[in-house]
Design a protein around this motif. Structure first.
Motif, PDB file in Angstrom:
ATOM      1  N   UNK A 195       0.898  -1.235  -0.078  1.00 36.82           N
ATOM      2  CA  UNK A 195      -0.016  -0.005   0.015  1.00 36.82           C
ATOM      3  C   UNK A 195       0.883   1.309  -0.070  1.00 36.82           C
ATOM      4  N   UNK A 196       2.088   1.315   0.548  1.00 37.19           N
ATOM      5  CA  UNK A 196       2.993   2.415   0.667  1.00 37.19           C
ATOM      6  C   UNK A 196       3.829   2.576  -0.748  1.00 37.19           C
ATOM      7  N   UNK A 203       9.242   9.533  -2.995  1.00 36.07           N
ATOM      8  CA  UNK A 203      10.338   9.926  -2.360  1.00 36.07           C
ATOM      9  C   UNK A 203      11.436   9.570  -2.993  1.00 36.07           C
ATOM     10  N   UNK A 204      11.714   8.473  -3.734  1.00 28.34           N
ATOM     11  CA  UNK A 204      12.928   8.384  -4.536  1.00 28.34           C
ATOM     12  C   UNK A 204      12.990   9.350  -5.702  1.00 28.34           C
ATOM     13  N   UNK A 217      19.771   6.940   4.704  1.00 28.66           N
ATOM     14  CA  UNK A 217      19.139   7.712   6.018  1.00 28.66           C
ATOM     15  C   UNK A 217      17.805   8.064   5.750  1.00 28.66           C
ATOM     16  N   UNK A 218      17.381   7.179   4.489  1.00 24.99           N
ATOM     17  CA  UNK A 218      15.985   7.857   3.701  1.00 24.99           C
ATOM     18  C   UNK A 218      15.271   6.392   3.696  1.00 24.99           C
ATOM     19  N   UNK A 219      14.607   6.041   4.457  1.00 27.19           N
ATOM     20  CA  UNK A 219      13.909   4.624   4.296  1.00 27.19           C
ATOM     21  C   UNK A 219      13.091   4.634   3.104  1.00 27.19           C
ATOM     22  N   UNK A 220      12.094   5.735   3.089  1.00 25.45           N
ATOM     23  CA  UNK A 220      11.143   5.788   2.080  1.00 25.45           C
ATOM     24  C   UNK A 220      11.947   5.873   0.548  1.00 25.45           C
ATOM     25  N   UNK A 226      14.161   0.362  -5.284  1.00 26.94           N
ATOM     26  CA  UNK A 226      13.909  -0.657  -5.798  1.00 26.94           C
ATOM     27  C   UNK A 226      12.587  -0.700  -6.851  1.00 26.94           C
ATOM     28  N   UNK A 227      11.637  -0.085  -6.386  1.00 27.47           N
ATOM     29  CA  UNK A 227      10.347   0.062  -7.304  1.00 27.47           C
ATOM     30  C   UNK A 227      10.814   0.818  -8.567  1.00 27.47           C
ATOM     31  N   UNK A 228      11.623   1.862  -8.414  1.00 30.57           N
ATOM     32  CA  UNK A 228      11.924   2.631  -9.650  1.00 30.57           C
ATOM     33  C   UNK A 228      12.621   1.620 -10.456  1.00 30.57           C
ATOM     34  N   UNK A 229      13.660   0.965 -10.147  1.00 29.26           N
ATOM     35  CA  UNK A 229      14.521  -0.115 -10.935  1.00 29.26           C
ATOM     36  C   UNK A 229      13.658  -0.883 -11.528  1.00 29.26           C
TER      37      UNK A 229
END
Length: 319
Positions: A195-196, A203-204, A217-220, A226-229
């Motif tokens: 869902x997120x 964020x990426x 230091x940016x978890x989001x 990973x989704x972008x790639x």
């Protein structure tokens, strides 16, 4: 106009003309028993009398002449339903004649610029002036009178070109248009990352436009990479630099056509975008398209050689 309506118009016009003839004839003659012109019983100040005399014959004959003229006019030019008149005149033919004359004048004005290279036209003040006039009449509706665009409409004065800013590429854009499609990735990303997933990707993407930002230091953003790639890299590239062949924008230059707020990016990623630049080949023709393309190219490549400042708006702004 249907045949029934045509006959209705013809009948109505004929009845109006006949009615005027009858009314003029009926009111222009005196009948036995009519009171004398001075017997109106309308008196003022004791010695001022209102008469009721018939109209002069010359006025009556003149009125009849106007009716004859109206009949001749309708017979010659038409005006009753489908009846075109003996002359065959129509407003459409008149418009075509006027348009042909106007087009001939325009062609003579634009003839010196036929086939001229875009960069050469951009260096000529008169050509740029003509291009600016064409831009104001045709392109300013979307891109603004200053060519700085709006949400969904590119700024043409900076150094950002989604489809390429070379002279011939700009001409091709003007002539044949462009269609930029950002697919609806919401369902795909959600199936991959939960869902997120959309928030992660947003964020990426925002991190790509922030030089020097680390993902450690940016978890989001790290999850979004990973989704972008897995999805976005096909069009926007590994580094997010975009692909001009597809019209896919560079995500690292901080220029955002539809806005760079989280909500705007969420809308772009989840629901997609569909931007259309209409083709103007039929409307403008080759030479006028060259002139307006030269004007547009000159906005980011001025004759003096001073380049525009690169787009570097704050992350929350929209172009």
């Amino acid at each position: 106009m249907s045949t029934a309506w045509s006959w209705f118009v013809i009948a109505l016009s004929a009845l109006n003309i006949l009615g005027l003839v009858w009314l003029l004839w009926y009111t222009a003659r005196r009948r036995p028993g009519d009171p004398k012109p001075e017997e109106t019983s309308h008196y003022w100040d004791g010695d001022i009398t209102e008469y009721n005399k018939p109209m002069p014959r010359w006025w009556i004959q003149g009125f009849y002449l106007t009716i004859v003229f109206a009949i001749a006019y309708v017979a010659w030019y038409g005006g009753m339903g489908h009846y075109a008149g003996y002359s065959g005149w129509t407003s459409q033919k008149e418009h075509e004649i006027d348009k042909a004359a106007s087009d001939a004048n325009l062609a003579e004005t634009f003839r010196p610029y036929d086939g001229q290279p875009i960069d050469r036209l951009a260096a000529e003040p008169e050509a740029r002036k003509l291009g600016a006039s064409i831009f104001a009449n045709t392109c300013a509706t979307c891109h603004g009178s200053s060519a700085q665009g709006a949400i969904g409409y590119p700024n043409l004065t900076d150094d950002i070109w989604h489809w390429g800013g070379e002279p011939q590429t700009i001409l091709q854009t003007v002539l044949d248009g462009r269609e930029g499609v950002m697919p609806e990735w919401g369902p795909v990303l959600t199936s991959m990352g939960g869902d997120n997933a959309i928030d992660y990707t947003v964020a990426y993407v925002r991190a790509l436009g922030t030089p020097g930002q680390s993902l450690q230091n940016d978890y989001l953003a790290s999850q979004g990479k990973k989704l972008y790639d897995g999805v976005c890299v096909a069009c926007h590239g590994v580094e997010g630099k975009g692909n001009r062949e597809l019209g896919a924008p560079d995500l690292t230059d901080r220029y955002w056509l539809y806005g760079s707020s989280k909500e705007a990016l969420r809308q772009s990623i989840a629901k997609g975008r569909h931007g259309v630049m209409p083709a103007h080949r039929a409307m403008l023709g080759e030479t006028r398209a060259r002139l307006v393309a030269a004007y547009v190219w000159s906005l980011s490549n001025p004759p003096g050689g001073k380049k525009p400042v690169p787009a570097s708006a704050p992350a929350g702004s929209a172009h």
